[in-house]
Scaffold this motif. Structure first.
Motif, PDB file in Angstrom:
ATOM      1  N   MET A   1       0.844  -1.176   0.000  1.00 25.59           N
ATOM      2  CA  MET A   1       0.000   0.000   0.000  1.00 25.59           C
ATOM      3  C   MET A   1       0.885   1.233   0.000  1.00 25.59           C
ATOM      4  O   MET A   1       2.018   1.198   0.484  1.00 25.59           O
ATOM      5  N   ASP A   2       0.359   2.317  -0.541  1.00 22.78           N
ATOM      6  CA  ASP A   2       1.062   3.585  -0.546  1.00 22.78           C
ATOM      7  C   ASP A   2       0.703   4.363   0.711  1.00 22.78           C
ATOM      8  O   ASP A   2      -0.459   4.398   1.108  1.00 22.78           O
ATOM      9  N   VAL A   3       1.723   4.972   1.320  1.00 20.45           N
ATOM     10  CA  VAL A   3       1.511   5.817   2.489  1.00 20.45           C
ATOM     11  C   VAL A   3       1.986   7.214   2.100  1.00 20.45           C
ATOM     12  O   VAL A   3       3.123   7.400   1.658  1.00 20.45           O
ATOM     13  N   LEU A   4       1.084   8.190   2.251  1.00 21.66           N
ATOM     14  CA  LEU A   4       1.362   9.574   1.881  1.00 21.66           C
ATOM     15  C   LEU A   4       1.460  10.431   3.131  1.00 21.66           C
ATOM     16  O   LEU A   4       0.702  10.243   4.087  1.00 21.66           O
ATOM     17  N   TYR A   5       2.394  11.387   3.092  1.00 22.54           N
ATOM     18  CA  TYR A   5       2.598  12.300   4.212  1.00 22.54           C
ATOM     19  C   TYR A   5       2.474  13.732   3.699  1.00 22.54           C
ATOM     20  O   TYR A   5       3.052  14.068   2.666  1.00 22.54           O
ATOM     21  N   PHE A   6       1.762  14.563   4.439  1.00 23.35           N
ATOM     22  CA  PHE A   6       1.544  15.949   4.030  1.00 23.35           C
ATOM     23  C   PHE A   6       1.991  16.922   5.117  1.00 23.35           C
ATOM     24  O   PHE A   6       1.963  16.599   6.303  1.00 23.35           O
ATOM     25  N   ALA A   7       2.358  18.133   4.695  1.00 23.37           N
ATOM     26  CA  ALA A   7       2.702  19.259   5.573  1.00 23.37           C
ATOM     27  C   ALA A   7       3.847  18.889   6.513  1.00 23.37           C
ATOM     28  O   ALA A   7       4.840  18.313   6.079  1.00 23.37           O
ATOM     29  N   TRP A   8       3.720  19.189   7.804  1.00 21.59           N
ATOM     30  CA  TRP A   8       4.818  18.945   8.735  1.00 21.59           C
ATOM     31  C   TRP A   8       5.097  17.467   8.937  1.00 21.59           C
ATOM     32  O   TRP A   8       6.206  17.090   9.320  1.00 21.59           O
ATOM     33  N   VAL A   9       4.134  16.595   8.669  1.00 18.74           N
ATOM     34  CA  VAL A   9       4.375  15.151   8.777  1.00 18.74           C
ATOM     35  C   VAL A   9       5.440  14.757   7.745  1.00 18.74           C
ATOM     36  O   VAL A   9       6.398  14.050   8.054  1.00 18.74           O
ATOM     37  N   ARG A  10       5.272  15.242   6.522  1.00 16.13           N
ATOM     38  CA  ARG A  10       6.240  14.984   5.451  1.00 16.13           C
ATOM     39  C   ARG A  10       7.606  15.553   5.830  1.00 16.13           C
ATOM     40  O   ARG A  10       8.639  14.913   5.611  1.00 16.13           O
ATOM     41  N   GLU A  11       7.618  16.743   6.408  1.00 20.50           N
ATOM     42  CA  GLU A  11       8.881  17.368   6.787  1.00 20.50           C
ATOM     43  C   GLU A  11       9.616  16.562   7.853  1.00 20.50           C
ATOM     44  O   GLU A  11      10.837  16.397   7.780  1.00 20.50           O
TER      45      GLU A  11
ATOM     46  N   GLY B   1      -7.805  -4.467   2.278  1.00 19.84           N
ATOM     47  CA  GLY B   1      -8.076  -4.043   0.911  1.00 19.84           C
ATOM     48  C   GLY B   1      -7.676  -2.611   0.591  1.00 19.84           C
ATOM     49  O   GLY B   1      -7.854  -2.159  -0.536  1.00 19.84           O
ATOM     50  N   ALA B   2      -7.143  -1.872   1.563  1.00 18.85           N
ATOM     51  CA  ALA B   2      -6.766  -0.468   1.339  1.00 18.85           C
ATOM     52  C   ALA B   2      -5.564  -0.389   0.402  1.00 18.85           C
ATOM     53  O   ALA B   2      -4.647  -1.202   0.475  1.00 18.85           O
ATOM     54  N   ARG B   3      -5.587   0.610  -0.459  1.00 20.84           N
ATOM     55  CA  ARG B   3      -4.471   0.836  -1.381  1.00 20.84           C
ATOM     56  C   ARG B   3      -3.652   2.065  -1.002  1.00 20.84           C
ATOM     57  O   ARG B   3      -2.517   2.195  -1.425  1.00 20.84           O
ATOM     58  N   GLU B   4      -4.262   2.969  -0.193  1.00 24.06           N
ATOM     59  CA  GLU B   4      -3.576   4.215   0.140  1.00 24.06           C
ATOM     60  C   GLU B   4      -3.998   4.703   1.522  1.00 24.06           C
ATOM     61  O   GLU B   4      -5.173   4.670   1.868  1.00 24.06           O
ATOM     62  N   VAL B   5      -3.016   5.164   2.285  1.00 24.28           N
ATOM     63  CA  VAL B   5      -3.263   5.794   3.583  1.00 24.28           C
ATOM     64  C   VAL B   5      -2.510   7.115   3.574  1.00 24.28           C
ATOM     65  O   VAL B   5      -1.345   7.169   3.180  1.00 24.28           O
ATOM     66  N   ALA B   6      -3.182   8.175   3.983  1.00 28.97           N
ATOM     67  CA  ALA B   6      -2.561   9.505   4.011  1.00 28.97           C
ATOM     68  C   ALA B   6      -2.643  10.073   5.422  1.00 28.97           C
ATOM     69  O   ALA B   6      -3.676   9.961   6.085  1.00 28.97           O
ATOM     70  N   PHE B   7      -1.545  10.685   5.864  1.00 28.05           N
ATOM     71  CA  PHE B   7      -1.479  11.341   7.161  1.00 28.05           C
ATOM     72  C   PHE B   7      -1.245  12.830   6.954  1.00 28.05           C
ATOM     73  O   PHE B   7      -0.396  13.228   6.148  1.00 28.05           O
ATOM     74  N   PHE B   8      -1.998  13.656   7.679  1.00 24.49           N
ATOM     75  CA  PHE B   8      -1.917  15.102   7.501  1.00 24.49           C
ATOM     76  C   PHE B   8      -2.415  15.797   8.758  1.00 24.49           C
ATOM     77  O   PHE B   8      -3.171  15.210   9.531  1.00 24.49           O
TER      78      PHE B   8
ATOM     79  N   GLU C   1      12.193   4.177  12.850  1.00 24.09           N
ATOM     80  CA  GLU C   1      13.251   5.164  13.133  1.00 24.09           C
ATOM     81  C   GLU C   1      12.678   6.281  14.003  1.00 24.09           C
ATOM     82  O   GLU C   1      11.469   6.463  14.083  1.00 24.09           O
ATOM     83  N   ASP C   2      13.586   7.061  14.575  1.00 26.06           N
ATOM     84  CA  ASP C   2      13.177   8.183  15.424  1.00 26.06           C
ATOM     85  C   ASP C   2      12.340   9.206  14.679  1.00 26.06           C
ATOM     86  O   ASP C   2      11.443   9.818  15.256  1.00 26.06           O
ATOM     87  N   ARG C   3      12.618   9.420  13.397  1.00 24.32           N
ATOM     88  CA  ARG C   3      11.865  10.431  12.643  1.00 24.32           C
ATOM     89  C   ARG C   3      10.383  10.053  12.544  1.00 24.32           C
ATOM     90  O   ARG C   3       9.520  10.912  12.574  1.00 24.32           O
ATOM     91  N   TYR C   4      10.076   8.760  12.463  1.00 20.48           N
ATOM     92  CA  TYR C   4       8.674   8.324  12.440  1.00 20.48           C
ATOM     93  C   TYR C   4       8.055   8.484  13.821  1.00 20.48           C
ATOM     94  O   TYR C   4       6.908   8.897  13.948  1.00 20.48           O
ATOM     95  N   GLU C   5       8.821   8.138  14.844  1.00 20.03           N
ATOM     96  CA  GLU C   5       8.330   8.314  16.211  1.00 20.03           C
ATOM     97  C   GLU C   5       7.985   9.778  16.463  1.00 20.03           C
ATOM     98  O   GLU C   5       6.951  10.091  17.048  1.00 20.03           O
ATOM     99  N   ALA C   6       8.826  10.685  15.982  1.00 19.12           N
ATOM    100  CA  ALA C   6       8.565  12.122  16.156  1.00 19.12           C
ATOM    101  C   ALA C   6       7.307  12.537  15.401  1.00 19.12           C
ATOM    102  O   ALA C   6       6.482  13.293  15.923  1.00 19.12           O
ATOM    103  N   ALA C   7       7.134  12.046  14.207  1.00 20.49           N
ATOM    104  CA  ALA C   7       5.977  12.429  13.388  1.00 20.49           C
ATOM    105  C   ALA C   7       4.670  11.923  13.989  1.00 20.49           C
ATOM    106  O   ALA C   7       3.635  12.579  13.872  1.00 20.49           O
ATOM    107  N   PHE C   8       4.714  10.753  14.616  1.00 16.12           N
ATOM    108  CA  PHE C   8       3.494  10.156  15.160  1.00 16.12           C
ATOM    109  C   PHE C   8       3.421  10.234  16.680  1.00 16.12           C
ATOM    110  O   PHE C   8       2.674   9.487  17.303  1.00 16.12           O
TER     111      PHE C   8
END
Length: 81
Positions: A1-11, A68-75, A38-45
């Motif tokens: 599945m694709d995981v998308l990150y937006f705004a400060w999450v992406r940063e 069955g999900a193909r995409e999850v986006a966090f923002f 990794e720590d960067r994911y822990e910080a984002a979440f």
């Protein structure tokens, strides 16, 4: 599945999109898998109250099934103006 990150999450994570080969049961399972990477994911979440999630482009909760999900986006939450 694709995981998308937006705004400060992406940063914080450092990429706008990635492909996840595992099959987590829920969004929270996915978050926990990412946090363990990794720590960067822990910080984002670190504060889920500051995040929103969409599964296949529909606003969802962290307990939503990913079967069955193909995409999850966090923002971050959106604000009106």
């Amino acid at each position: 599945m694709d995981v998308l990150y937006f705004a400060w999450v992406r940063e914080r994570i450092g990429v706008p999109k990635e492909r996840i080969e595992t099959a987590p049961a829920t969004v929270m399972d996915l978050v926990n898998t990412l946090r363990a990477r990794e720590d960067r994911y822990e910080a984002a979440f670190s504060d889920l109250s500051a995040l929103r999630v969409a599964v296949d482009q529909e606003l969802s909760d962290f307990d939503a099934s990913l079967t069955g999900a193909r995409e999850v986006a966090f923002f971050p939450p959106m604000t009106g103006g």
